[in-house]
Structure formats: structure tokens, C-alpha cells
Write a protein that holds these residues in place. Structure first.
Motif, PDB file in Angstrom:
ATOM      1  N   THR A 143      26.348  55.439  70.057  1.00  0.00           N
ATOM      2  CA  THR A 143      24.932  55.227  70.320  1.00  0.00           C
ATOM      3  C   THR A 143      24.397  56.390  71.136  1.00  0.00           C
ATOM      4  OG1 THR A 143      25.268  52.816  70.363  1.00  0.00           O
ATOM      5  CG2 THR A 143      23.221  53.664  71.301  1.00  0.00           C
ATOM      6  N   ALA A 144      23.421  57.117  70.595  1.00  0.00           N
ATOM      7  CA  ALA A 144      22.799  58.211  71.339  1.00  0.00           C
ATOM      8  C   ALA A 144      21.898  57.628  72.423  1.00  0.00           C
ATOM      9  CB  ALA A 144      21.998  59.104  70.402  1.00  0.00           C
ATOM     10  N   VAL A 145      22.039  58.105  73.656  1.00  0.00           N
ATOM     11  CA  VAL A 145      21.294  57.525  74.777  1.00  0.00           C
ATOM     12  C   VAL A 145      20.492  58.571  75.555  1.00  0.00           C
ATOM     13  CG1 VAL A 145      22.836  55.559  75.078  1.00  0.00           C
ATOM     14  CG2 VAL A 145      23.342  57.701  76.250  1.00  0.00           C
ATOM     15  N   ALA A 146      20.599  59.832  75.224  1.00  0.00           N
ATOM     16  CA  ALA A 146      19.813  60.870  75.895  1.00  0.00           C
ATOM     17  C   ALA A 146      19.866  62.137  75.060  1.00  0.00           C
ATOM     18  CB  ALA A 146      20.333  61.143  77.307  1.00  0.00           C
ATOM     19  N   ALA A 165      22.718  56.908  83.979  1.00  0.00           N
ATOM     20  CA  ALA A 165      23.591  58.073  83.814  1.00  0.00           C
ATOM     21  C   ALA A 165      22.842  59.317  84.255  1.00  0.00           C
ATOM     22  CB  ALA A 165      24.036  58.209  82.368  1.00  0.00           C
ATOM     23  N   LEU A 166      23.575  60.295  84.735  1.00  0.00           N
ATOM     24  CA  LEU A 166      22.998  61.543  85.209  1.00  0.00           C
ATOM     25  C   LEU A 166      23.716  62.687  84.513  1.00  0.00           C
ATOM     26  CD1 LEU A 166      20.837  62.451  87.252  1.00  0.00           C
ATOM     27  CD2 LEU A 166      22.643  62.697  88.944  1.00  0.00           C
ATOM     28  N   THR A 173      18.542  71.980  83.687  1.00  0.00           N
ATOM     29  CA  THR A 173      17.814  70.715  83.733  1.00  0.00           C
ATOM     30  C   THR A 173      18.760  69.558  84.011  1.00  0.00           C
ATOM     31  OG1 THR A 173      16.195  71.563  82.144  1.00  0.00           O
ATOM     32  CG2 THR A 173      16.259  69.187  82.470  1.00  0.00           C
ATOM     33  N   ALA A 174      18.380  68.704  84.961  1.00  0.00           N
ATOM     34  CA  ALA A 174      19.135  67.488  85.268  1.00  0.00           C
ATOM     35  C   ALA A 174      18.320  66.287  84.803  1.00  0.00           C
ATOM     36  CB  ALA A 174      19.419  67.385  86.760  1.00  0.00           C
ATOM     37  N   VAL A 175      18.945  65.406  84.028  1.00  0.00           N
ATOM     38  CA  VAL A 175      18.250  64.297  83.385  1.00  0.00           C
ATOM     39  C   VAL A 175      18.944  62.988  83.741  1.00  0.00           C
ATOM     40  CG1 VAL A 175      17.619  63.261  81.167  1.00  0.00           C
ATOM     41  CG2 VAL A 175      17.449  65.730  81.484  1.00  0.00           C
ATOM     42  N   GLN A 193      14.307  60.429  82.247  1.00  0.00           N
ATOM     43  CA  GLN A 193      13.566  61.072  83.325  1.00  0.00           C
ATOM     44  C   GLN A 193      14.234  62.381  83.716  1.00  0.00           C
ATOM     45  OE1 GLN A 193      10.701  59.981  85.515  1.00  0.00           O
ATOM     46  NE2 GLN A 193      10.975  62.166  85.895  1.00  0.00           N
ATOM     47  N   THR A 194      13.464  63.466  83.693  1.00  0.00           N
ATOM     48  CA  THR A 194      13.975  64.752  84.163  1.00  0.00           C
ATOM     49  C   THR A 194      13.870  64.792  85.680  1.00  0.00           C
ATOM     50  OG1 THR A 194      13.317  65.881  82.134  1.00  0.00           O
ATOM     51  CG2 THR A 194      13.706  67.252  84.070  1.00  0.00           C
ATOM     52  N   TRP A 195      14.993  64.965  86.343  1.00  0.00           N
ATOM     53  CA  TRP A 195      15.029  65.035  87.802  1.00  0.00           C
ATOM     54  C   TRP A 195      14.415  66.346  88.273  1.00  0.00           C
ATOM     55  CZ3 TRP A 195      20.299  65.395  90.871  1.00  0.00           C
ATOM     56  CH2 TRP A 195      20.025  65.510  92.240  1.00  0.00           C
TER      57      TRP A 195
END
Length: 282
Positions: A143-146, A165-166, A173-175, A193-195
């Protein structure tokens, strides 16, 4: 410290990765495709100068194991592994020949693997800049989640206090993503959400360590997790392009705070040596 509390090595190979099975047992992935399991507690039968032997030594892959993670504490006997041959496998240490399952093979092996006790699933990455979720009870399906803007370079160890998840990528880029809805219903609309986004440029002189810049204030966005290339920004004149970023720009390490009270705190390390710590629960 003058000597380690525990020291050993597998026969005729080297260790490549490690995970905890329990507070006293460790599972180690080896370059020859084997998994070795040791207890770090001293045995009464062993002599002081005798090297400890693994009580489990089994072949799980045909080649170099890139990453290993245990489903501890919910399923401590289950171990997931990724290998250089592109295989991702879930096996039981009780009988790895019968109790084993594989998911879709990738063209390149992934070095990122983390188990979420909250979701009872493993997080990993693939060669198409996607983060994937592998549930223990249906590990054969992915399952693709990001979706990240570039190659995944870091994955934070999952927290036991929340399902988020991070992930970090080569573009800096941190997501953060919460895949709970996608796990329960695969067609659910996905948000991430992009951190922050990190940029680095080299200095004018050779002695300079370079200049970094952070972009903040991103809104949560709903991204398409379809794997077709129609409308993809990486497709120019029918050709797939790949951007190569400077190594100091990369997100090289990510981590959640293990404390329940501060579980929303996260830290990110960049290739240029900077470390950013922030409370993401605000």
C-alpha cells in the motif's frame, strides 16, 4: 569503557544490520543472506574467553541483507528483511522455511525498514520515490502511503505512541504522513505534511562549510499515489529525468522522541552536519 559487554561475529561473513527481538536478544543480518540471533546475556556454560555462538543461524536471502526489523513487541518472532536482490520478505524465526511470505520484488533493494506497533505494519520505500506500507496480516500486498519529490534517504523508527511516519529525501525535504486511513480503506484520500525543505549551496572559499536555508510553513496536501507517469513533472518530452542533489542537502537521519509525553518531538539530520529538532504536535 575499555571492553564491550557483548562481542561476537557470524561465521565466515560480516554483519550488515541489526534489530532487537527482545530486551536481551538481537537479530543480525549478514552479507551472505543469513540471519543470526544472539542472546547478549552471559551463559553459565560458556567460558569467559569463549566467543558466543548464535542460537539461530538461518538463510533468509541469497545475497546481502540491507535491512532487518522485528515486529517486536506485538509479534516478536516475526522478522522482515530487505536484500540487494530487491526482495522484501517476512519470516518467522520459529520455522522460516514454511512461515514466510514475500511482497512485490523491486528493481533495487531498499535500505529502509521500520515496524509500527500501532499499525502492526512495516514501513519501507521503493525505487519510485514512494513510501509503502506492508501490513503483517497481508504482507504480500503493498500500500503506497506517501510520495516524495526525490529518492528516499531516511526513515524514522516508528513510534509506539502514534501512527505517523517521518521520511526524508535527497532533495532535503522531510515529510510526515499518517497512513491509518489508507490501511483501513485502500481508496481513502491521502494527506501528507511537509515538515520543512532544506537547501544547501557551497561556500565561496574552500574553507567554508556552505550555506543552508530552510523553507517552512507548508500546508497539508493531498497527493496522487498512482504509479502512472501521465502528468508527472519528472517526465519531459517522454523521457524520465532524475535530479542529482549535493550530498550536504540530503536528509540523512530522522527520529521520533521515544517518550510518551514528548512523542510529537522529532529530529532531523542533514548531510551538511546540521540537526533540527522541533515539536510537530503543535
Amino acid at each position: 569503557m575499555y571492553s564491550p559487554v557483548f562481542e561476537s561475529k557470524p561465521p565466515s561473513t560480516i554483519c550488515t544490520c541489526m534489530t532487537w527481538l527482545s530486551p536481551t536478544d538481537i537479530a543480525v543480518g549478514c552479507a551472505n543472506g543469513f540471519i543470526a540471533v544472539w542472546s547478549i546475556l552471559p551463559s553459565q556454560d560458556e567460558k569467559p574467553e569463549t566467543e558466543a555462538l548464535p542460537y539461530i543461524y538461518q538463510r533468509h536471502h541469497m545475497t546481502y541483507i540491507l535491512s532487518v526489523d522485528s515486529a517486536y513487541p506485538t509479534h516478536a518472532h516475526l522478522v522482515a528483511t530487505t536484500s540487494m536482490d530487491g526482495e522484501t520478505r517476512l519470516s518467522s524465526l520459529l520455522d522460516h522455511q514454511k512461515d514466510t511470505v514475500e511482497t512485490t520484488r523491486m528493481r533495487m533493494g531498499s535500505a529502509h525498514l521500520s515496524y509500527s506497533p500501532f499499525l502492526q505494519a512495516f514501513f519501507s520505500s521503493d525505487e519510485n520515490d514512494f513510501a509503502r506500507l506492508l501490513a503483517v496480516r497481508r504482507f504480500f500486498s503493498t500500500t503506497a502511503v506517501a510520495r516524495l519529490p526525490s529518492t528516499v534517504t531516511a526513515l524514522a523508527q516508528c513510534s509506539i505512541w502514534h501512527p505517523s511516519a517521518l521520511l526524508g529525501c535527497a532533495s532535503g525535504t522531510a515529510v510526515a504522513a499518517n497512513p491509518l486511513r489508507r490501511l483501513l480503506y485502500g481508496k481513502e484520500k491521502h494527506w501528507q505534511q511537509t515538515w520543512f525543505a532544506h537547501e544547501w549551496v557551497s561556500g565561496k572559499s574552500d574553507d567554508s562549510s556552505g550555506i543552508s536555508r530552510f523553507h517552512d510553513g507548508f500546508k497539508a496536501e493531498s497527493v496522487s499515489l498512482l504509479r502512472n507517469l501521465l502528468g508527472d513533472r519528472k517526465l519531459i518530452n517522454g523521457t524520465m529525468i532524475i535530479t542529482i542533489y549535493d550530498e550536504p542537502t540530503h536528509i540523512t537521519a530522522l527520529s521520533w522522541n521515544l517518550s510518551k509525553r514528548c512523542a510529537g518531538w522529532a529530529s532531523a539530520g542533514m548531510g551538511c552536519g546540521l540537526v533540527r529538532v522541533e515539536d510537530l504536535a503543535i
